[in-house]
Design an enzyme around this catalytic site. Structure first.
Site: not given
Length: 481
Positions: A49, A51, A111, A190, A192-194
């Site tokens: 998210c 780079r 992470q 959402g 998901g993982k985040m």
């Protein structure tokens, strides 16, 4: 060939630019398929998210090709004015520091290790990684693990998700006069993982309520059940956001999924705080101008984390020192391997030339089986070279004048018509050594009585392998009985 690192990240480019050049796993796989790099070149592509970077061993032309392909994947030219490119030690240092969390948006981000590892595995699957990048990436993983265990760099909020929770807590303190989430209605868009990581940080204390919204209703129910929450259908996501005090948005959608015009109108107070931690952004920036809503995104998070970075600054020198130590180890290993290879190849070539000449000299004999003699003499040559080559590879470069030692080996074993790299002075007749002058152990090799047993085991293993190779050749079809 050289080591290069090239890319865009939050340190040199805006959120809009890093968002434009973010690559999905499928995009990265397609990029690997379309690359045509120099022979021996290796590359790993990392896109998170914050780079999109390429770690490459190759030529400058290879770097330009990778940059052009990254631009092509984004549908535009490579932004050289905003991007960065470094090489040699600076390129290696950058990767070690990225993997260790030293260059993350949130200093010490835990992470990033998993993200670099996933990028490495994807490159391996694509056949884009060989010995040098294998070694480099594993060196980066060692650096990350040491920084994590030996320093305080990861203390506190150690990821984008957990930092976003802390930022939201401070915002609620300013607007709602509370530092607790006990009286807060929370919505997560959402699953998901985040989003899961944000929930883990949120639920360290009870919530007044939790609502999970996700395209997959099954995943939403599974996550809501784990945290004693409820769900809302995806089509009602704007209503769920409007009913909450705090909203975290983290989906994998390529375009905004929350729009200002679709949010329900509400009074200025109490207002809803929306934290968009997705890349690309999942919330239309116009939401910030909608009455009754406050919006934070990754740009705001970067500004907020400057304070966190100050708190962790004391751990940075120690973490950087670990990276420098492993950088030095890696560079030493690279020079060791690159210096050894020509010398080892010269030794093998010289011995093989002599072997072929002798076989050819006796080829006229009618009772000679040329194929069997070739197998036999190759086996003998491999056995003769096994011990010196194994020992040569285990030499500590710091124990000798390594460069001169390698040049000496190359000069000794190179063919007579091969121009020497450096002329070697010849001893006078009186100074030429006799066999009685030979030392019992080569002085150029490290001698440590404590490790002699291990070294002998390595040598015996090499000899055993060569013996097995010879035995196999004896059993090969067409061999003489």
């Amino acid at each position: 060939m050289r080591f290069y690192t090239s890319g865009l990240n939050h340190e040199c480019a805006s959120l809009d630019q890093t968002e434009e050049f973010a690559l999905s796993p499928e995009d990265q796989e397609a990029l690997y398929d379309n690359l045509s790099l120099s022979e021996g070149a290796e590359v790993v592509i990392l896109s998170t998210c914050n780079r999109t970077e390429a770690y490459l061993y190759g030529t400058e032309a290879d770097v330009r090709q990778v940059e052009a392909m990254l631009g092509q994947a984004a549908g535009k030219g490579w932004p050289s004015d905003a991007a960065f490119r470094v090489r040699d030690e600076s390129a290696v240092r950058h990767l070690l520091q990225v993997t260790s969390g030293l260059r993350s948006l949130v200093l010490g981000d835990s992470q990033i290790f998993a993200q670099v590892k996933a990028a490495y595995e994807r490159a391996v699957d694509a056949g884009a990684v060989h010995s040098l990048m294998h070694r480099l990436l594993h060196t980066a993983f060692r650096a990350s693990k040491r920084v994590s265990s030996e320093t305080a760099l990861e203390q506190g909020a150690a990821s984008v998700s957990t930092a976003a929770v802390e930022m939201a807590r401070q915002d609620l303190e300013a607007y709602a006069r509370t530092t607790s989430f006990v009286e807060t209605d929370v919505a997560l868009v959402g699953a998901g993982k985040m989003g899961r990581l944000a929930l883990q940080a949120l639920t360290e204390e009870p919530l007044q309520s939790l609502t999970v919204v996700n395209r997959s209703s099954d995943r939403a129910r599974e996550l809501a059940l784990a945290y004693d929450g409820t769900t809302r259908p995806w089509r009602h996501r704007h209503d769920a956001v409007g009913a909450a005090d705090l909203v975290f948005v983290a989906t994998g959608a390529p375009d905004p999924i929350l729009h200002a015009s679709a949010l329900p109108a509400q009074d200025d107070a109490p207002s809803t705080l929306i934290v968009d931690i997705a890349m690309p952004r999942n919330v239309d920036p116009a939401v910030a101008d909608r009455s009754g809503y406050r919006l934070y995104d990754l740009d705001d998070l970067q500004a907020w984390t400057e304070g966190v970075q100050e708190q962790r600054a004391d751990a940075v020198p120690e973490a950087e020192s670990i990276c420098e130590e492993l950088l030095e180890d890696f560079v030493t290993w690279v020079f060791h391997q690159q210096a050894l290879e020509p010398a080892i190849q010269a030794i093998r070539n010289t011995f093989d030339t002599i072997r072929e000449q002798e076989v050819e000299r006796h080829a006229h004999r009618t009772d000679m089986n040329r194929e069997e003699v070739d197998r036999l003499t190759k086996s003998i040559m491999q056995k003769l070279l096994a011990v010196p080559i194994v020992r040569l590879k285990n030499v500590d470069p710091d124990s000798i004048d390594f460069v001169q030692g390698i040049e000496l080996l190359h000069a000794l074993f190179a063919p007579s018509d091969d121009p020497p790299r450096r002329s070697l002075p010849e001893a006078s007749e009186d100074d030429r050594p006799n066999l009685v002058d030979a030392p019992s152990r080569c002085p150029y090799l490290t001698h440590d009585p404590a490790t002699d047993g291990a070294e002998d085991q390595h040598l015996q293993h090499a000899l055993n392998l060569q013996a097995e190779a010879h035995d196999d050749s004896q059993e090969a079809p067409g061999s003489a009985e």
